[in-house]
Write a protein that holds these residues in place. Sequence first.
Motif, PDB file in Angstrom:
ATOM      1  N   UNK A  74      25.444 -13.458 -25.617  1.00  0.00           N
ATOM      2  CA  UNK A  74      25.338 -14.486 -24.590  1.00  0.00           C
ATOM      3  C   UNK A  74      26.071 -14.235 -23.450  1.00  0.00           C
ATOM      4  N   UNK A  75      27.302 -13.739 -23.425  1.00  0.00           N
ATOM      5  CA  UNK A  75      28.474 -13.491 -22.260  1.00  0.00           C
ATOM      6  C   UNK A  75      27.644 -12.813 -21.186  1.00  0.00           C
ATOM      7  N   UNK A  76      26.768 -11.551 -21.738  1.00  0.00           N
ATOM      8  CA  UNK A  76      26.043 -10.600 -21.036  1.00  0.00           C
ATOM      9  C   UNK A  76      25.101 -11.314 -20.222  1.00  0.00           C
ATOM     10  N   UNK A  77      24.158 -12.103 -20.852  1.00  0.00           N
ATOM     11  CA  UNK A  77      23.155 -12.713 -20.548  1.00  0.00           C
ATOM     12  C   UNK A  77      23.613 -13.811 -19.124  1.00  0.00           C
ATOM     13  N   UNK A  78      24.884 -14.737 -19.520  1.00  0.00           N
ATOM     14  CA  UNK A  78      25.270 -15.360 -18.761  1.00  0.00           C
ATOM     15  C   UNK A  78      25.716 -14.809 -17.454  1.00  0.00           C
ATOM     16  N   UNK A  79      26.360 -13.460 -17.438  1.00  0.00           N
ATOM     17  CA  UNK A  79      26.850 -12.969 -16.185  1.00  0.00           C
ATOM     18  C   UNK A  79      25.628 -12.422 -15.487  1.00  0.00           C
ATOM     19  N   UNK A  80      24.579 -11.908 -16.201  1.00  0.00           N
ATOM     20  CA  UNK A  80      23.220 -11.398 -15.282  1.00  0.00           C
ATOM     21  C   UNK A  80      22.816 -12.637 -14.671  1.00  0.00           C
ATOM     22  N   UNK A  81      22.407 -13.626 -15.557  1.00  0.00           N
ATOM     23  CA  UNK A  81      21.744 -15.033 -14.692  1.00  0.00           C
ATOM     24  C   UNK A  81      22.373 -15.549 -13.745  1.00  0.00           C
ATOM     25  N   UNK A  82      24.035 -15.488 -13.886  1.00  0.00           N
ATOM     26  CA  UNK A  82      24.680 -16.228 -12.777  1.00  0.00           C
ATOM     27  C   UNK A  82      24.427 -15.225 -11.679  1.00  0.00           C
ATOM     28  N   UNK A  83      24.540 -13.913 -11.594  1.00  0.00           N
ATOM     29  CA  UNK A  83      24.350 -12.907 -10.470  1.00  0.00           C
ATOM     30  C   UNK A  83      22.862 -13.324  -9.782  1.00  0.00           C
ATOM     31  N   UNK A  84      22.139 -13.860 -10.665  1.00  0.00           N
ATOM     32  CA  UNK A  84      20.791 -13.870 -10.112  1.00  0.00           C
ATOM     33  C   UNK A  84      20.858 -15.270  -9.523  1.00  0.00           C
ATOM     34  N   UNK A  85      21.192 -16.318  -9.974  1.00  0.00           N
ATOM     35  CA  UNK A  85      21.089 -17.667  -9.431  1.00  0.00           C
ATOM     36  C   UNK A  85      22.220 -18.105  -8.472  1.00  0.00           C
ATOM     37  N   UNK A  86      23.325 -17.550  -8.640  1.00  0.00           N
ATOM     38  CA  UNK A  86      24.463 -18.042  -7.810  1.00  0.00           C
ATOM     39  C   UNK A  86      24.037 -17.617  -6.230  1.00  0.00           C
ATOM     40  N   UNK A  87      23.862 -16.405  -6.265  1.00  0.00           N
ATOM     41  CA  UNK A  87      23.717 -15.734  -4.879  1.00  0.00           C
ATOM     42  C   UNK A  87      22.125 -15.564  -4.460  1.00  0.00           C
ATOM     43  N   UNK A  88      21.248 -15.836  -5.367  1.00  0.00           N
ATOM     44  CA  UNK A  88      20.013 -15.584  -4.881  1.00  0.00           C
ATOM     45  C   UNK A  88      19.641 -14.173  -5.041  1.00  0.00           C
ATOM     46  N   UNK A  89      19.947 -13.001  -5.974  1.00  0.00           N
ATOM     47  CA  UNK A  89      19.646 -11.905  -5.906  1.00  0.00           C
ATOM     48  C   UNK A  89      18.116 -11.624  -6.431  1.00  0.00           C
TER      49      UNK A  89
END
Length: 477
Positions: A172-187
Amino acid sequence: MSYSFTLPNIRAEAAGLWRLAWPVLVGQLASVGMGVADVAMTGHASADELAAVSLGASVWSIVIVTVMGIVMAINSIVAHDVGGNELGKIPHTVRQSLWMALGVGVVAAALINLATLLFDHLYLTPHVQAQASRFVHMISIGLPAFAAYRALYGYSASINQTKPVMVIAILGLCFNVVVNWLLIFGNLGFPALGGVGCAVATGLCMWLMLGTMLVWMRISPAYRPTYPFTHWEWPHWPEIRYMLKLGLPIGITYFAEVSVFGSVSLLIARYGVVQVSAHQIALNFASLVFMVPLSFGIGLITRVGHAVGEGNPERARFVAWVGVAMALSFSILSALFILVFRQQIAQAYTSDPQVQQLCAHLLLYAALFQLSDATQVATSSAIRGYKVTRPPMQIQLLSFWGFALPLGYVLGMAPAGLSWAPAAPMAADGFWIGLVVGLTIAAVLLSWSLNRLSLQRVRQGARAAVSTATAGHGALH
């Protein structure tokens, strides 16, 4: 069998509790890591986004801790059934706990969305207010899944399956970090949602963790003797009411503790950035260290519940006090660590000299309450292992809201009209003194309560054994 406090017996029990607790500890740290990742990654977006996430997360944390406490009723119920070798009862209990969890999760989602109305009265900028509200609206989609996952978490831990909890939390932590990276910054072409991206990531993560737990239960042989999803079952209201009777006091206790710490943070905020920053850093580190005795406590609910379920009150008392001793032993080490390295801890969090100095000072209080904090969480967990939840609630409400917050307010704010109030506000120092006093009162009263309860059950067991022996002797004649 007698369970005397000899070194071989203590070592054996300590090893058993550690095998159960260490995966829980890793899982708890991974769960905490999700919140850390949200704040750290949003901080690189903008100050407004960070403020919105901080506000939304403060409401979210209170709600999920309360939900976690309510659903925790299943831990002691299943542990008793395992101890009594009544495995046939467990599937029904788990199915009903999921109905309860679904209801609790839906109600919690509705309440957390209503809580966004509070943001209208906090004098926020329009953007921060809107983003904080959107954060809460989006993250609430994960609450039903979170409640159901915690029900299965409790079931899994109570049948001695804690490694799945650890693995799923890390996933869950790994998923959270990856999706954060995608959706916070629009990567990678995803929309840049800022702080709201954190909420979407966490909400989806809750559903991912629930789905992963369901798959793990389906394929792991360890769950087959008690596998709950063999057939459909409608809610059984007497069973759900019983779970709520056990779980609501735990949820209220968790709410009281978290809300007191949150209230202290708000009250200290009026004394400026240095005071509130130093307070938050010291509290954050103390909360991180607290994960170890908390993990022992979760393990104690299972270990004590097994002993009580098998009808062995002597073993239950032995298990309880060994677990408390383990938590206390760790707290001595953590207190010494904080005392020795408090300057380095402060420097690791901030480069501001004023904040460093005050933080290192407040960490002295954190070192002081390590012993009482570890004792109160271990003793209250052991008591819950007996399926007794109201006394810990009453004691902790008294300690936190009757002593810690009022005393902290008097010392920290120095209100006019109180002859025993300090001449000048003690600010953060005063509130931390209140926390030390409140936690110490909780530790003393809960230790007394556990000792009284465990001795009472031992005496009841001895009387029952004498009655059985007498009846058997009479039958022979």
